[in-house]
Design an enzyme around this catalytic site. Structure first.
Site, PDB file in Angstrom:
ATOM      1  N   LYS A 136      -2.656  12.298  -1.439  1.00  0.00           N
ATOM      2  CA  LYS A 136      -1.641  12.698  -0.448  1.00  0.00           C
ATOM      3  C   LYS A 136      -0.479  13.379  -1.185  1.00  0.00           C
ATOM      4  CE  LYS A 136      -2.816   8.873   2.694  1.00  0.00           C
ATOM      5  NZ  LYS A 136      -3.510   9.522   3.794  1.00  0.00           N
ATOM      6  N   ASP A 181       0.872  -1.172   0.000  1.00  0.00           N
ATOM      7  CA  ASP A 181       0.000   0.000   0.000  1.00  0.00           C
ATOM      8  C   ASP A 181       0.915   1.229   0.000  1.00  0.00           C
ATOM      9  OD1 ASP A 181      -1.493   2.229   0.695  1.00  0.00           O
ATOM     10  OD2 ASP A 181      -2.825   1.135   2.049  1.00  0.00           O
ATOM     11  N   ARG A 221       1.408  14.567  13.803  1.00  0.00           N
ATOM     12  CA  ARG A 221       2.124  14.198  12.574  1.00  0.00           C
ATOM     13  C   ARG A 221       2.464  15.463  11.766  1.00  0.00           C
ATOM     14  NH1 ARG A 221      -0.960   9.862   9.040  1.00  0.00           N
ATOM     15  NH2 ARG A 221      -2.244  11.697   8.654  1.00  0.00           N
TER      16      ARG A 221
HETATM   17  C1  LIG Z   1      -2.042   3.428   4.281  1.00  0.00           C
HETATM   18  C2  LIG Z   1      -3.412   3.917   3.909  1.00  0.00           C
HETATM   19  N1  LIG Z   1      -4.230   3.121   3.172  1.00  0.00           N
HETATM   20  C3  LIG Z   1      -5.460   3.546   2.814  1.00  0.00           C
HETATM   21  C4  LIG Z   1      -5.939   4.783   3.210  1.00  0.00           C
HETATM   22  C5  LIG Z   1      -7.309   5.274   2.881  1.00  0.00           C
HETATM   23  O1  LIG Z   1      -8.033   4.553   1.971  1.00  0.00           O
HETATM   24  P1  LIG Z   1      -9.161   5.325   1.128  1.00  0.00           P
HETATM   25  O2  LIG Z   1      -8.429   6.211   0.157  1.00  0.00           O
HETATM   26  O3  LIG Z   1      -9.980   4.278   0.510  1.00  0.00           O
HETATM   27  O4  LIG Z   1      -9.923   6.175   2.093  1.00  0.00           O
HETATM   28  C6  LIG Z   1      -5.119   5.618   3.972  1.00  0.00           C
HETATM   29  C7  LIG Z   1      -5.625   6.949   4.402  1.00  0.00           C
HETATM   30  O5  LIG Z   1      -5.016   7.742   5.043  1.00  0.00           O
HETATM   31  C8  LIG Z   1      -3.845   5.172   4.336  1.00  0.00           C
HETATM   32  O6  LIG Z   1      -3.052   5.937   5.093  1.00  0.00           O
END
Ligand SMILES: Cc1ncc(COP(=O)(O)O)c(C=O)c1O
Length: 419
Positions: free
Chosen positions: A231, A205, A379
């Site tokens: 992000k 991820d 953060r």
């Molecule tokens: C590591 C990670 N995965 C997934 C997400 C969020 O998923 P989505 O974009 O489906 O809300 C975040 C959100 O901060 C994240 O930090």
């Protein structure tokens, strides 16, 4: 009443020197940051790139307004998920034709986890980080339930040892290069290799890594990856996410949501589903064109940018902020939790303080935007494309003054507060 403490001259001089030597400083012009605001929350929502408003205006008024439905052809709307996927691919080290953009990270994660399990049908375990972002953990559980697998929660540090005994039973390991709470950076190369030595697949991820550091997914042999667009890529709130699947898996890739746009002949309106060749089979439904083209425009902020330089500057920024924290903030009760070793931190510094929520709000009132993660972590996300060392010194000084003056509300946030 307490008076503000003086700024240490050595830190001021160091910030000025580092910014003067910063070859990436002109890139800040590519973002429309409000003047006088120090923005350190781009690891949650990237700021608006200057390229986005004119493109969105054109997409709405000319493409949608005038060219209407013909835009699927004449304005390249149909190909946008693959075109934007390739643009993101260039930032994560993926050759063209392996990345698709669209849907949310959560949907892409579900697709990736389920497809990975299907690629290793005889293996009953799905391994994930107990400290993983909640959606990653919930979806791992959901895919495991759906497929009759067991989820093993193993921290990245313990993975190699776990695989020594259980590796032959593991279908996929699912991790993030950067811990979203602490900013700790894990060794993507070593963990991917450990997964492969056990015959498992590695799924990453990249939400906190894409656009923040060089990733080399092809070279490292990563099997699948997902990430968000909002992000470090600055595609806007709720921007489309992306899914990368290494080419060697395409022919046998079965996705759990076989929508019509992933069909080999989408306009043939066939009775049965036949997946398109390549990564196009991971398309699901009609792509969200407005946010997709906003994301495409946002990605031009990376034009000509060398990700190695981005990483070097990011390390300089986080290293400098850690020094500011040590000199200015530890005496006021803050504890840095991000590793000090450069190879072990992402593009974020996290500090622990029992009143993280009140301090974050007080900082925002003094024009420094950071965020907190419950219960006690503040953060500070840095982005080498627009953050300066001076920004970080300003943030540290204002935070020190707030803590020193106790100028914040110590009440914890009520449940349901968006942080
Ligand atoms: C590591 C990670 N995965 C997934 C997400 C969020 O998923 P989505 O974009 O489906 O809300 C975040 C959100 O901060 C994240 O930090």
């Amino acid at each position: 009443m307490t008076t503000a403490l003086p700024a240490p001259t050595a830190l001021r001089e160091r910030a000025a020197q580092l910014d003067a030597d910063d070859a990436l400083a002109p890139l800040r012009e590519r973002y429309l940051l409000p003047p006088d605001v120090v923005y350190l929350d781009g690891n949650s929502l990237g700021p608006l790139p200057a390229a986005v408003p004119p493109v969105l205006s054109d997409v709405v008024t000319r493409q949608w307004g005038t060219d209407l439905i013909g835009s699927w052809n004449v304005n390249g709307w149909w190909e946008a998920p693959l075109r934007v996927g390739d643009a993101i691919g260039a930032l994560i080290g993926a050759a063209p034709g392996q990345t698709v953009a669209g849907d949310s990270t959560s949907v892409q994660l579900f697709t990736a986890l389920d497809a990975a399990a299907a690629l290793r049908p005889d293996r009953p375990l799905l391994v994930t980080d107990p400290g993983h972002f909640p959606t990653d953990r919930y979806l791992a559980d959901a895919v495991a339930r759906r497929r009759g697998l067991d989820v093993c929660r193993v921290s990245p540090a313990d993975l190699p040892r776990f695989l020594e005994t259980e590796g032959a039973r593991v279908a996929v390991v699912s991790y993030s290069p950067v811990d979203f709470r602490t900013g700790e950076l894990y060794d993507v190369r070593a963990l991917t290799r450990a997964a492969h030595e056990a015959g498992s697949l590695a799924l990453w991820d990249l939400c906190h890594a894409a656009g923040a550091l060089p990733l080399d997914v092809d070279t490292l042999g990563v099997d699948l990856a997902v990430g968000c667009g909002y992000k470090f890529l600055s595609g806007g709130p709720g921007a489309p996410a992306f899914l990368y699947v290494a080419r060697r898996h395409h022919a046998s890739l079965e996705t759990p949501l076989p929508g019509w746009t992933g069909h080999a002949d989408p306009f043939g309106l066939r009775r049965d589903y036949t997946p398109a060749p390549g990564i196009a089979r991971a398309r699901i439904g009609t792509p969200p064109i407005l946010p997709l083209l906003a994301l495409e425009a946002a990605l031009t902020a990376f034009d000509g940018v060398d990700m190695t330089q981005v990483r070097d500057k990011s390390l300089s920024l986080t290293g400098f902020f850690l020094r500011c924290a040590e000199e200015l903030l530890t005496p006021e009760g803050f504890t840095p939790v991000t590793p000090a070793e450069p190879g072990r931190r992402g593009s974020q510094v996290t500090l622990r303080h029992p009143h993280a929520h009140g301090l974050t709000l007080a900082l925002a009132q003094r024009a420094v935007i950071a965020d907190m993660r419950a219960p006690d972590l503040l953060r500070f996300g840095v982005n080498a494309l627009y953050t300066s060392h001076q920004d970080l010194l300003t943030a540290a000084l204002r935070l020190r003054d707030i803590a020193h003056e106790a100028a914040y509300d110590p009440t914890p946030p009520p449940p349901g507060t968006v942080t």
